[in-house]
Design a protein around this motif. Structure first.
Motif, mmCIF file in Angstrom:
data_model
loop_
_atom_site.group_PDB
_atom_site.id
_atom_site.type_symbol
_atom_site.label_atom_id
_atom_site.label_comp_id
_atom_site.label_asym_id
_atom_site.label_seq_id
_atom_site.Cartn_x
_atom_site.Cartn_y
_atom_site.Cartn_z
ATOM 1 N N LEU A 77 -2.882 63.433 7.409
ATOM 2 C CA LEU A 77 -3.720 62.507 8.168
ATOM 3 C C LEU A 77 -5.114 63.086 8.412
ATOM 4 O O LEU A 77 -6.114 62.369 8.327
ATOM 5 N N LEU A 78 -5.182 64.380 8.687
ATOM 6 C CA LEU A 78 -6.477 65.010 8.890
ATOM 7 C C LEU A 78 -7.315 64.986 7.624
ATOM 8 O O LEU A 78 -8.533 64.728 7.664
ATOM 9 N N ASP A 79 -6.689 65.259 6.484
ATOM 10 C CA ASP A 79 -7.406 65.203 5.209
ATOM 11 C C ASP A 79 -7.907 63.792 4.927
ATOM 12 O O ASP A 79 -9.038 63.600 4.458
ATOM 13 N N GLU A 80 -7.065 62.806 5.208
ATOM 14 C CA GLU A 80 -7.459 61.419 4.972
ATOM 15 C C GLU A 80 -8.604 61.022 5.899
ATOM 16 O O GLU A 80 -9.538 60.313 5.476
ATOM 17 N N TYR A 81 -8.541 61.471 7.133
ATOM 18 C CA TYR A 81 -9.622 61.141 8.063
ATOM 19 C C TYR A 81 -10.936 61.765 7.602
ATOM 20 O O TYR A 81 -12.004 61.139 7.739
ATOM 21 N N ARG A 82 -10.904 62.961 7.063
ATOM 22 C CA ARG A 82 -12.131 63.596 6.579
ATOM 23 C C ARG A 82 -12.772 62.764 5.467
ATOM 24 O O ARG A 82 -13.995 62.624 5.409
ATOM 25 N N ILE A 83 -11.938 62.204 4.608
ATOM 26 C CA ILE A 83 -12.453 61.350 3.531
ATOM 27 C C ILE A 83 -13.099 60.095 4.111
ATOM 28 O O ILE A 83 -14.206 59.701 3.732
ATOM 29 N N ILE A 84 -12.394 59.449 5.043
ATOM 30 C CA ILE A 84 -12.919 58.235 5.674
ATOM 31 C C ILE A 84 -14.213 58.543 6.422
ATOM 32 O O ILE A 84 -15.207 57.820 6.315
ATOM 33 N N SER A 85 -14.201 59.627 7.192
ATOM 34 C CA SER A 85 -15.364 59.993 7.986
ATOM 35 C C SER A 85 -16.575 60.280 7.106
ATOM 36 O O SER A 85 -17.712 59.882 7.421
ATOM 37 N N GLU A 86 -16.360 60.949 6.000
ATOM 38 C CA GLU A 86 -17.464 61.254 5.082
ATOM 39 C C GLU A 86 -18.082 59.976 4.531
ATOM 40 O O GLU A 86 -19.313 59.844 4.453
ATOM 41 N N LYS A 87 -17.238 59.018 4.158
ATOM 42 C CA LYS A 87 -17.742 57.753 3.617
ATOM 43 C C LYS A 87 -18.543 56.996 4.682
ATOM 44 O O LYS A 87 -19.610 56.426 4.391
ATOM 45 N N LEU A 88 -18.032 56.969 5.898
ATOM 46 C CA LEU A 88 -18.739 56.270 6.971
ATOM 47 C C LEU A 88 -20.072 56.957 7.298
ATOM 48 O O LEU A 88 -21.083 56.294 7.543
ATOM 49 N N ASN A 89 -20.064 58.279 7.283
ATOM 50 C CA ASN A 89 -21.304 59.014 7.534
ATOM 51 C C ASN A 89 -22.340 58.741 6.452
ATOM 52 O O ASN A 89 -23.542 58.657 6.736
ATOM 53 N N ASN A 90 -21.868 58.616 5.216
ATOM 54 C CA ASN A 90 -22.786 58.342 4.110
ATOM 55 C C ASN A 90 -23.493 57.004 4.275
ATOM 56 O O ASN A 90 -24.565 56.779 3.701
ATOM 57 N N HIS A 91 -22.874 56.108 5.029
ATOM 58 C CA HIS A 91 -23.463 54.789 5.264
ATOM 59 C C HIS A 91 -24.003 54.659 6.692
ATOM 60 O O HIS A 91 -24.253 53.554 7.164
ATOM 61 N N ASP A 92 -24.180 55.808 7.355
ATOM 62 C CA ASP A 92 -24.743 55.832 8.720
ATOM 63 C C ASP A 92 -23.980 54.935 9.680
ATOM 64 O O ASP A 92 -24.564 54.208 10.495
ATOM 65 N N LEU A 93 -22.651 54.986 9.583
ATOM 66 C CA LEU A 93 -21.798 54.200 10.469
ATOM 67 C C LEU A 93 -21.132 55.140 11.480
ATOM 68 O O LEU A 93 -20.231 55.904 11.127
ATOM 69 N N PRO A 94 -21.569 55.128 12.738
ATOM 70 C CA PRO A 94 -20.994 56.020 13.747
ATOM 71 C C PRO A 94 -19.530 55.690 14.018
ATOM 72 O O PRO A 94 -19.117 54.531 13.961
ATOM 73 N N HIS A 95 -18.762 56.698 14.325
ATOM 74 C CA HIS A 95 -17.327 56.519 14.557
ATOM 75 C C HIS A 95 -16.799 57.731 15.305
ATOM 76 O O HIS A 95 -17.452 58.769 15.353
ATOM 77 N N GLN A 96 -15.604 57.577 15.852
ATOM 78 C CA GLN A 96 -14.976 58.669 16.588
ATOM 79 C C GLN A 96 -13.455 58.536 16.463
ATOM 80 O O GLN A 96 -12.909 57.450 16.632
ATOM 81 N N SER A 97 -12.797 59.627 16.139
ATOM 82 C CA SER A 97 -11.337 59.626 16.145
ATOM 83 C C SER A 97 -10.849 59.596 17.582
ATOM 84 O O SER A 97 -11.473 60.176 18.479
ATOM 85 N N ILE A 98 -9.733 58.911 17.824
ATOM 86 C CA ILE A 98 -9.166 58.828 19.168
ATOM 87 C C ILE A 98 -7.651 58.987 19.092
ATOM 88 O O ILE A 98 -7.071 59.027 18.006
#
Length: 211
Positions: free
Chosen positions: A95-116
């Motif tokens: 799950l942590l590896d998958e979140y890193r992939i998702i987070s990287e993609k969102l960051n590339n598109h300047d989309l702020p997010h936070q894991s909870i």
């Protein structure tokens, strides 16, 4: 059967009533007063079943180790608990590896997010949550970015249940706090546009900015 705090013997009769309290007390110093040497094989099986029902089976081995009871665990139970802990850790790492992939993609598109929720706990080793069972990825985003975030998530292979998503789309977003879960193989992802139902925009934005 009379018991006292210095020598608590759990029989099949009283085990059900106090077993959860025992597990929850496992990190407390007084837990060491419990005499697990008096547990029968049936008691240990009951302990594991209770832990499974409460989602604590993967952490039970740590609780027993911390409270100095691991030496009394029957070999078969020890093997089962050790396997549960290993599987939970493997799942959490995935799950942590998958979140890193998702987070990287969102960051590339300047989309702020936070894991909870559970994933946030996994990202903080000091909370010792790596062996807890984490079922999914929970992502908090600003509500104005729902559409763009969904586009990225779908590009990564995540899809919603078409029946549930059509039903949920008809609901008022003002009363909810997350979308219908997205799935990709055996990983579930929940996109939250509020931390909690009814939470303010200021509060949600402050949480998102913590990333």
């Amino acid at each position: 059967m009379q018991t006292n705090s210095s020598n608590l013997l759990m029989s099949p009769l009283n085990c059900k009533g106090i077993i959860l309290e025992w597990m929850l007390r496992a990190f407390h110093p007084e837990a060491s007063r419990i005499n697990s040497a008096g547990l029968s094989g049936k008691d240990w099986v009951l302990l594991v079943k209770k832990a499974q029902k409460t989602g604590l089976n993967s952490r039970l081995i740590e609780m027993l180790n911390t409270s100095n009871h691991s030496g009394n665990i029957p070999p078969q139970i020890l093997s089962s608990l050790t396997t549960a802990r290993i599987l939970a850790i493997q799942r959490n790492l995935m799950l942590l590896d998958e979140y890193r992939i998702i987070s990287e993609k969102l960051n590339n598109h300047d989309l702020p997010h936070q894991s909870i929720k559970g994933l946030w706990i996994l990202q903080h080793p000091e909370l010792q949550g790596m062996s807890r069972i984490t079922s999914d990825i929970d992502l908090l985003i600003p509500p104005e970015n729902i559409g763009k975030t969904i586009d990225i998530i779908r590009m990564l292979g995540y899809q919603q249940n078409p029946i549930r998503s059509r039903f949920d789309s008809a609901l008022n977003l003002q009363t909810g706090h997350h979308l219908t879960p997205f799935r990709n193989n055996n990983i579930s992802l929940e996109i939250h546009y509020r931390a909690l139902p009814g939470s303010s925009e200021i509060y949600n934005n402050e949480l998102v900015q913590m990333s």
